[in-house]
Design a protein around this motif. Structure first.
Motif: not given
Lengths: 383, 94
Positions: A140, A142-143, A195, B1-2, B49-50, B54
């Motif tokens: 989403x 976020x990624x 998000x 996932x997020x 995140x990953x 952010x």
């Protein structure tokens, strides 16, 4: 841990629960959009603690769940090509396609690697110049900044042996699709906190106004979720429909501008199929033409595949908030996390998998997991 | 996932043209890309995140949210004052 533990206080949680109960004069149906929130809600038993008048239905916000089966088959086909190093987030490794999954392919000799960050793929590509490194770029909003920066950096570094298999999705069009459905039951949303760290909540104001629906951008800890529910209920009870920001320690109205810039350079909005929901206009992000050289589908021809979804699975209805997992005849019998039939069972953040993992498969939920127990939880925050 | 986890920035450096940093997540340190947070400094908290930071955690807002939650009893009292005798609610655990 700072900024986590404070939001797991059982005593405060019971006070917020009291405030929710006292605010309620009639039943309401709320949807949490994000799979991380679904997971947290079921794990901490928040849905069982809420007064009976509040029903939480679980939204489509798990990118692993909604990645189309056809895309999984494509990934599996590319991963078995000679010379390919196929990189993926850990979440995708066990997700079955029509015939197999990435972990099984790895066991059979394919070079499948789990990465923590998409940037790890660039290191791998630099160290293996004679191999083709492919990254399964799901996610989403976020990624997507991470995926975008990785492509951007690949170009800066002049890497030619790196490409992405892209299956990226946007939340707002999916929320609009849910609200537009004639059988929609959702009266208020817990918005996707992480998000919104990237995108801000500006773009949700239009949805809230157009469909007269409260949207409260919400975090992922038990107290965040309870406060989000309280704010939605207060709006519903007073006839308001606005965007509110519960997760203000991480989210601003306009989001992270620096991410928007690189995302906009590398990706563009496109129509996108969602597993369980079908095609949703303008709900995806694909590589722009200038970056098509990094598109794995251009680099590796894959014969057209038209996989069949299970006819029993009701994940589409679950993702729209029309059904709950136990309503499915296959739930926890034919369909388990080990042998998932559809979208909502394939990832730990899918509603069916969360229900399964936390004992909801048992017909009598004698003792729901308690907020008092969650203090033991380790480093965890979801989205 | 997020998944996004708050960590404290312990150092900042450049690597292959990218602004990178080491973040401490309750005792576990990891390298992360800080390109998307050009303003953060050592000691700040960021959500990661990953492998990408952010969002900077806004300490004032974090405190404010927590304070609002602490004051929730006032909200309950207000609700009670507004609707003192809802039918069927007497004797309910408060």
């Amino acid at each position: 841990m700072k900024y986590l533990d404070e939001y797991r206080d059982a005593e405060l949680a019971s006070k917020v629960l009291q405030a929710i109960t006292r605010s309620l004069t009639r039943p309401w149906t709320l949807m949490e959009v994000c799979g991380g929130q679904t997971h947290a809600i079921v794990k901490h038993g928040i849905d069982a603690l809420l007064p009976p008048g509040i029903e939480l239905v679980h939204g489509p916000g798990c990118p692993v769940c909604v990645t189309p089966l056809e895309m999984l088959d494509r990934a599996h086909s590319i991963a078995t090509r000679p010379g390919v190093i196929f990189c993926s987030f850990g979440d995708m490794l066990r997700v079955p396609g029509s015939a197999t999954d990435l972990l099984r392919l790895k066991a059979q000799g394919a070079d499948v690697r789990m990465v923590y960050s998409p940037l790890d793929c660039l290191r791998i590509a630099q160290h293996a110049p004679d191999r083709e490194v492919v990254f399964f770029a799901i996610g989403f909003e976020t990624t997507i900044p991470a995926n975008a920066m990785t492509v951007w950096q690949a170009r800066q570094l002049g890497l030619r042996n790196f490409s992405l298999l892209v299956s990226q999705v946007r939340v707002p069009p999916a929320m609009a699709a849910i609200l537009q459905a004639p059988q929609n039951r959702v009266q208020g949303f817990l918005g996707p906190g992480h998000v919104c760290t990237v995108m801000g909540y500006q773009e949700y104001e239009d949805i809230s106004a157009r469909y007269r629906v409260p949207i409260v951008v919400t975090g992922f800890e038990p107290l965040d979720i309870l406060e989000g529910v309280l704010k939605v209920v207060q709006q519903l009870e007073t006839g308001r429909a606005e965007v509110e920001n519960q997760y203000s320690r991480a989210v601003t109205r306009t989001g992270n501008q620096a991410t928007h810039e690189i995302m906009g350079h590398v990706f563009e909005v496109c129509d996108q199929p969602w597993r369980g929901l079908g095609m949703i206009p303008q709900s995806g992000y694909r590589l722009r033409e200038a970056f098509l050289t990094y598109d794995a589908t251009q680099r590796f021809a894959v014969a057209a595949v038209a996989p069949q979804e299970s006819p029993i699975c009701i994940s589409g209805e679950i993702l729209r908030g029309l059904q709950k997992p136990p309503a499915c005849p296959a739930f926890a019998t034919l369909c388990t996390p080990q042998q998932p039939l559809g979208a909502t069972m394939v990832s730990a953040e899918g509603a069916c998998a969360a229900y399964y993992a936390y004992g909801r498969a048992l017909s009598n939920l004698a003792e729901p997991p308690s907020l008092l127990r969650q203090q033991e939880a380790g480093v965890e925050a979801g989205g | 996932m997020c998944l996004a986890i708050p960590g404290r920035i312990v150092d900042i450096y450049e690597e292959q043209g990218l602004r990178m940093g080491t973040l401490d997540f309750g005792g576990t340190c990891r390298r992360c890309c800080l390109h998307y947070l050009p303003e953060v400094a050592v000691g700040d908290y960021a959500l990661v995140h990953v492998g990408f930071a952010i969002s900077q955690v806004n300490e004032a807002e974090a405190l404010r949210t927590y304070q609002l939650l602490q004051d929730i009893e006032d909200v309950i009292a207000e609700l009670d004052a507004a609707a003192p005798e809802l039918p069927g609610e007497q004797g309910e655990a408060r």
